[in-house]
Structures are given as C-alpha cells and as structure tokens.
Design an enzyme around this catalytic site. Structure first.
Site, PDB file in Angstrom:
ATOM      1  N   ASP A   1      -1.772  -0.687   5.950  1.00 20.22           N
ATOM      2  CA  ASP A   1      -2.067  -0.043   7.230  1.00 20.22           C
ATOM      3  C   ASP A   1      -3.553   0.122   7.507  1.00 20.22           C
ATOM      4  O   ASP A   1      -3.929   0.540   8.602  1.00 20.22           O
ATOM      5  CB  ASP A   1      -1.422   1.350   7.262  1.00 20.22           C
ATOM      6  CG  ASP A   1      -2.142   2.331   6.345  1.00 20.22           C
ATOM      7  OD1 ASP A   1      -2.140   2.098   5.117  1.00 20.22           O
ATOM      8  OD2 ASP A   1      -2.726   3.303   6.846  1.00 20.22           O
TER       9      ASP A   1
ATOM     10  N   ASP B   1       0.859  -1.175   0.000  1.00 20.59           N
ATOM     11  CA  ASP B   1       0.000   0.000   0.000  1.00 20.59           C
ATOM     12  C   ASP B   1       0.905   1.237   0.000  1.00 20.59           C
ATOM     13  O   ASP B   1       2.115   1.152   0.285  1.00 20.59           O
ATOM     14  CB  ASP B   1      -0.884  -0.033   1.250  1.00 20.59           C
ATOM     15  CG  ASP B   1      -1.737   1.205   1.401  1.00 20.59           C
ATOM     16  OD1 ASP B   1      -2.473   1.527   0.458  1.00 20.59           O
ATOM     17  OD2 ASP B   1      -1.652   1.847   2.456  1.00 20.59           O
TER      18      ASP B   1
ATOM     19  N   ASP C   1      -0.273   5.282   0.833  1.00 18.10           N
ATOM     20  CA  ASP C   1      -0.533   6.290   1.870  1.00 18.10           C
ATOM     21  C   ASP C   1      -0.574   5.668   3.261  1.00 18.10           C
ATOM     22  O   ASP C   1      -1.345   4.740   3.523  1.00 18.10           O
ATOM     23  CB  ASP C   1      -1.859   6.993   1.595  1.00 18.10           C
ATOM     24  CG  ASP C   1      -1.830   7.823   0.321  1.00 18.10           C
ATOM     25  OD1 ASP C   1      -0.757   7.888  -0.311  1.00 18.10           O
ATOM     26  OD2 ASP C   1      -2.867   8.395  -0.031  1.00 18.10           O
TER      27      ASP C   1
END
Length: 271
Positions: free
Chosen positions: A207, A15, A17
C-alpha cells in the site's frame, strides 16, 4: 487475472500495516477467507514488512504461516521459517551501530536512532504501546531514527555512512540505516530458496511507496487502498493490468484481491 490455474506454483508476498492489517485496529480477520484458501492449498504467504523479527514472528504464527520465512525490517533481513536457524542478527546490528558511532560527532548528534531512544522514546515517536515498543526495539538488521539537523548536514551524514557501506532511506518520519536489502531483493532470494530452478507465479500486495519495487517485480500485484497513507503514483504495470488497485482498504481489499486469484490455483504451490 487468470481464468484457470496455470501450470506454475503460486507464492504470495504481502506487506502488513495498511495492507493485510487494518491501518487503525491491526485486525486481519476480514482477510481470513483468502488466508484459509492459501493454507488449504499449501501456498506460501511471505510477510514483508518494516517490522522486526520479534514483531512478525507471533503474528506469522497467528496467521498460520510459521512454516514460511518472512522479510523483516523493510528488506534489511529475513526471518527464517519457525524452527530454522535465525543466525546471530544482533551481531549485524552491533556492526551497524558501531559504524553509526564512527560518524563525526557534529553530524551524529542530529540522529536519534531506536538504540538511542530506548523503549520510552520509541513509544513516544511511534505511538506504540510499551510492549510493542519493546518488540520494535529488538533490531537485527536496521536502525530507524529521527533526524533533527539541516538538510545539508543530513546529506553529509548520509555520505559519511555510505563510505562505511551503510545505506540510508527516508520513509515517513524516520531515516532508516542498514547495510542494504529491499523487499524486492528478498522476494527474489526467498523464491529461489523455496523453488530452486522452478518458476513460481509471484503475487505481491502493498500500500505504500516502500512496496513499489516489490509490486513491480511480481507477476501480479495489487495496491491495497489505504486512505490514511501516502498514495502510490500510477505504476507502469497498471497500464497492462499486471498491477491493479483494490476498492476496499486493508484486509477487506486484500481478501477481495487474493481469494479469486487463489481459487485459480487448486493445486498445492510447493514449499
């Protein structure tokens, strides 16, 4: 974590961001030691994000992985490696917008997609600057939007879209429409394309809740700390050590997770 390099190629899915990119500054430089190790060993890094192809392509090049495909728009599509045919993604997006406009007007009026908001509206809804908002508007596979109606009307809106093959997923402030596809499904697709019948060791990092399927489908996964985001609940893989959490947030945590692992794979990973 393996003590020595197994006899399998390695591939990393990540991922962006809050994971590889700092939540506030979008800086990735704290992860440079691990990124350099991946480049040196020719280990593919597959970026997997809700960002569009227009947003990911320059970032992917800056990281040094333009030769690798990427998962875009939260799994709704794939950005091929630089120089490969990207196809006509705009046609798929036009088809999606056409389906959206076939929804009964009394329901349609409550949904403001990126195609309705325009660059100025996207900037206002996301906090992006004008340039970033323009890139976010270059949709190929999905349509995020704001819902302003009741929960009951939302359910009817989603049902009407489902009858046309359009899936709706809620995430944060946006309701995102697409013809399907998840990060985990794209991970399987890309791995098969790169390695064929081979069986690489898959590492994934994320996250947020929309990374859960990808993390659970990997051989080894890391939940990167993000004190600004929605925390992930305990995942089954954390019990047997398949999934672990980083102490440091963002790219620093990413580096702490990836660098020791990559060091156990001294041979090139293929692709």
């Amino acid at each position: 974590m393996p003590a020595a390099a197994p006899d399998r190629p390695l591939i990393v899915f990540s991922d962006l961001d809050g994971t590889l990119l700092d939540h506030e500054s979008y800086d990735w430089r704290p992860a440079e030691p691990a990124l350099a190790a991946l480049r040196e060993r020719a280990i593919p890094l597959i970026l997997a994000s809700s960002k569009t192809a227009a947003e990911i392509a320059p970032l992917r090049a800056g990281l040094g992985f333009a030769h690798c495909p990427a998962v875009v728009e939260n799994g709704a599509g794939i950005l091929p490696a630089e120089g490969e045919d990207a196809g006509d993604g705009q046609a798929r997006y036009a088809e999606l917008r056409a389906a959206l406009d076939r929804v009964p007007a009394r329901l349609r009026r409550h949904f403001s997609g990126f195609g309705d908001l325009g660059t100025v509206g996207i900037a206002a809804a996301t906090g992006l600057d004008d340039r970033s908002a323009r890139l976010a508007a270059e949709r190929r596979f999905s349509e995020p939007g704001l819902w302003a109606g009741t929960d009951g009307d939302k359910a009817r809106f989603v049902e009407a879209l489902a009858e046309m093959g359009v899936k709706a997923r809620s995430g944060g402030r946006f309701l995102t429409l697409s013809f399907g596809g998840t990060k985990a499904e794209r991970m399987t697709e890309i791995t098969a394309a790169l390695f064929g019948a081979g069986l690489p060791f898959i590492v994934a990092l994320g996250d947020a809740p929309n990374d859960t399927e990808m993390l659970q489908a990997a051989d080894r996964a890391f939940i990167v700390a993000n004190p600004h985001g929605t925390p992930l609940p305990h995942l089954a893989g954390e019990t047997d050590g398949t999934i672990s959490r980083t102490a440091e947030p963002g790219p620093a945590g990413w580096n702490d997770a990836v660098l020791p692992l990559v060091s156990a794979w001294p041979q090139a990973g293929g692709a």
